[in-house]
Design a protein around this motif. Structure first.
Motif, PDB file in Angstrom:
ATOM      1  N   CYS A 206       0.829  -1.211   0.000  1.00  0.00           N
ATOM      2  CA  CYS A 206       0.000   0.000   0.000  1.00  0.00           C
ATOM      3  C   CYS A 206       0.861   1.258   0.000  1.00  0.00           C
ATOM      4  N   GLU A 207       1.938   1.247   0.777  1.00  0.00           N
ATOM      5  CA  GLU A 207       2.786   2.431   0.889  1.00  0.00           C
ATOM      6  C   GLU A 207       4.263   2.108   0.691  1.00  0.00           C
ATOM      7  N   THR A 208       4.555   0.926   0.159  1.00  0.00           N
ATOM      8  CA  THR A 208       5.951   0.518  -0.001  1.00  0.00           C
ATOM      9  C   THR A 208       6.198  -0.001  -1.416  1.00  0.00           C
ATOM     10  N   TYR A 209       7.448   0.071  -1.838  1.00  0.00           N
ATOM     11  CA  TYR A 209       7.877  -0.470  -3.122  1.00  0.00           C
ATOM     12  C   TYR A 209       9.320  -0.917  -2.938  1.00  0.00           C
ATOM     13  N   ARG A 222       6.587 -18.319   2.295  1.00  0.00           N
ATOM     14  CA  ARG A 222       6.840 -16.893   2.099  1.00  0.00           C
ATOM     15  C   ARG A 222       7.871 -16.704   0.991  1.00  0.00           C
ATOM     16  N   LEU A 223       7.644 -15.685   0.154  1.00  0.00           N
ATOM     17  CA  LEU A 223       8.603 -15.372  -0.892  1.00  0.00           C
ATOM     18  C   LEU A 223       9.853 -14.779  -0.261  1.00  0.00           C
ATOM     19  N   LEU A 224      11.021 -15.227  -0.701  1.00  0.00           N
ATOM     20  CA  LEU A 224      12.282 -14.691  -0.212  1.00  0.00           C
ATOM     21  C   LEU A 224      12.822 -13.698  -1.232  1.00  0.00           C
ATOM     22  N   LEU A 225      13.009 -12.465  -0.783  1.00  0.00           N
ATOM     23  CA  LEU A 225      13.456 -11.384  -1.649  1.00  0.00           C
ATOM     24  C   LEU A 225      14.880 -10.995  -1.279  1.00  0.00           C
ATOM     25  N   ALA A 226      15.807 -11.174  -2.227  1.00  0.00           N
ATOM     26  CA  ALA A 226      17.195 -10.768  -2.019  1.00  0.00           C
ATOM     27  C   ALA A 226      17.336  -9.291  -2.367  1.00  0.00           C
ATOM     28  N   LEU A 227      17.747  -8.494  -1.397  1.00  0.00           N
ATOM     29  CA  LEU A 227      17.882  -7.056  -1.589  1.00  0.00           C
ATOM     30  C   LEU A 227      19.257  -6.709  -2.163  1.00  0.00           C
ATOM     31  N   PRO A 228      19.410  -5.540  -2.771  1.00  0.00           N
ATOM     32  CA  PRO A 228      20.706  -5.141  -3.332  1.00  0.00           C
ATOM     33  C   PRO A 228      21.834  -5.086  -2.311  1.00  0.00           C
ATOM     34  N   ASN A 229      21.496  -4.880  -1.022  1.00  0.00           N
ATOM     35  CA  ASN A 229      22.534  -4.797   0.019  1.00  0.00           C
ATOM     36  C   ASN A 229      22.990  -6.165   0.516  1.00  0.00           C
ATOM     37  N   GLU A 231      21.022  -8.467   1.903  1.00  0.00           N
ATOM     38  CA  GLU A 231      20.069  -9.020   2.875  1.00  0.00           C
ATOM     39  C   GLU A 231      18.945  -9.746   2.130  1.00  0.00           C
ATOM     40  N   THR A 232      18.415 -10.796   2.738  1.00  0.00           N
ATOM     41  CA  THR A 232      17.261 -11.510   2.194  1.00  0.00           C
ATOM     42  C   THR A 232      16.120 -11.417   3.191  1.00  0.00           C
ATOM     43  N   ILE A 233      14.955 -10.972   2.712  1.00  0.00           N
ATOM     44  CA  ILE A 233      13.818 -10.798   3.608  1.00  0.00           C
ATOM     45  C   ILE A 233      12.650 -11.644   3.133  1.00  0.00           C
ATOM     46  N   PRO A 234      11.807 -12.132   4.080  1.00  0.00           N
ATOM     47  CA  PRO A 234      10.595 -12.858   3.670  1.00  0.00           C
ATOM     48  C   PRO A 234       9.467 -11.881   3.367  1.00  0.00           C
ATOM     49  N   VAL A 235       8.674 -12.209   2.355  1.00  0.00           N
ATOM     50  CA  VAL A 235       7.542 -11.384   1.979  1.00  0.00           C
ATOM     51  C   VAL A 235       6.257 -12.153   2.287  1.00  0.00           C
ATOM     52  N   VAL A 236       5.376 -11.513   3.053  1.00  0.00           N
ATOM     53  CA  VAL A 236       4.127 -12.156   3.455  1.00  0.00           C
ATOM     54  C   VAL A 236       2.977 -11.727   2.546  1.00  0.00           C
ATOM     55  N   THR A 237       2.982 -10.461   2.116  1.00  0.00           N
ATOM     56  CA  THR A 237       1.909  -9.961   1.279  1.00  0.00           C
ATOM     57  C   THR A 237       2.440  -8.851   0.381  1.00  0.00           C
ATOM     58  N   GLY A 238       1.694  -8.560  -0.677  1.00  0.00           N
ATOM     59  CA  GLY A 238       2.087  -7.516  -1.611  1.00  0.00           C
ATOM     60  C   GLY A 238       1.937  -7.975  -3.050  1.00  0.00           C
ATOM     61  N   ASP A 239       1.896  -7.022  -3.968  1.00  0.00           N
ATOM     62  CA  ASP A 239       1.864  -7.333  -5.392  1.00  0.00           C
ATOM     63  C   ASP A 239       3.278  -7.591  -5.885  1.00  0.00           C
ATOM     64  N   ILE A 240       3.485  -8.701  -6.566  1.00  0.00           N
ATOM     65  CA  ILE A 240       4.797  -9.053  -7.101  1.00  0.00           C
ATOM     66  C   ILE A 240       4.847  -8.610  -8.554  1.00  0.00           C
ATOM     67  N   LEU A 241       5.815  -7.757  -8.856  1.00  0.00           N
ATOM     68  CA  LEU A 241       5.976  -7.220 -10.205  1.00  0.00           C
ATOM     69  C   LEU A 241       7.272  -7.763 -10.792  1.00  0.00           C
ATOM     70  N   LEU A 242       7.153  -8.469 -11.898  1.00  0.00           N
ATOM     71  CA  LEU A 242       8.322  -9.026 -12.559  1.00  0.00           C
ATOM     72  C   LEU A 242       8.883  -8.010 -13.542  1.00  0.00           C
TER      73      LEU A 242
END
Length: 243
Positions: A206-209, A222-229, A231-242
């Motif tokens: 809603c307020e994040t990208y 949970r989707l695992l998102l590898a960040l540019p820094n 770090e890898t974070i789990p994603v619980v909800t949100g729209d996934i844009l490829l």
């Protein structure tokens, strides 16, 4: 238990009817299908447009293991959509045009062909779960700002009734495997049909990208998102844009 299929020429929402039946005490394994749906719903309050000739079906479950069932259900349905679409397409060489996107969208050539909405309710001792599934078989609706696909782009599509019956059989098969062996085989099957690890993507809330790359699924789905820094974070909800 065998499924009870109920067909309607036109309904506002198959899920709304399924939920009404659930609240009235309807047993599980009810499948409500409409050949035309006028008030379909997607996730996060979106509408699901149905130009006719497509799949609009909702399934009623009363699981004995609600938490584990609900956690795995998006992936069970996504795999089942993938397998059903492949079944009705002629054999072709090269990579599959179909792909699943977290948690339960089916893409055709990178465009959304099918989506899922899961709703729950009822008393804690006897909860119900309704999963609504929409799939573009004959034509994709025209929605400004969205790129959608239909199965008819690849093959002469089956009837909505035939696709629905085949899909429910796949869901039953994959859920039985989950009951026997847990989430691990479902997770592995989903990963084999999804965008590869390392695929650039963004998570829009809603307020994040947040941008990063796909790093797999954890044991909870949970989707695992590898960040540019790094770090890898789990994603619980949100729209996934490829990308």
């Amino acid at each position: 238990m065998s499924w009870r299929f109920e067909y309607h020429e036109t309904l506002g929402s198959t899920s709304d009817l399924c939920k009404t039946r659930a609240e009235a005490g309807e047993p599980d394994h009810l499948a409500v299908q409409a050949f035309s749906q006028t008030s379909g719903r997607g996730t996060r309050g979106r509408t699901w447009s149905d130009p006719g000739g497509n799949l609009a079906i909702s399934l009623l479950f009363r699981p004995t293991d609600p938490a584990a069932f609900i956690a795995a259900l998006p992936f069970v349905v996504a795999i089942s959509l993938f397998e059903t679409a492949i079944h009705f397409c002629p054999t072709a060489t090269g990579p599959s045009p179909f792909m699943v996107k977290w948690p339960n969208d089916l893409l055709l050539d990178g465009r959304k062909m099918a989506g899922v909405l899961i709703e729950t309710g009822g008393p804690q001792e006897r909860p119900w779960v309704v999963v609504g599934i929409g799939a573009n078989l004959r034509q994709a609706p025209e929605i400004p700002g969205r790129q959608l696909a239909a199965l008819s782009e690849k093959t002469n599509p089956p009837s909505a009734k035939a696709f629905g019956k085949a899909l429910v059989a796949q869901i039953e098969r994959w859920n039985a495997l989950r009951e026997q062996e847990g989430f691990a085989p479902v997770r592995a099957a989903w990963l084999a049909r999804a965008h590869p690890v390392g695929t650039p993507l963004a998570v829009q809330g809603c307020e994040t990208y947040i941008t990063g790359s796909f790093s797999g699924l954890d044991a909870q789905g949970r989707l695992l998102l590898a960040l540019p820094n790094g770090e890898t974070i789990p994603v619980v909800t949100g729209d996934i844009l490829l990308d």
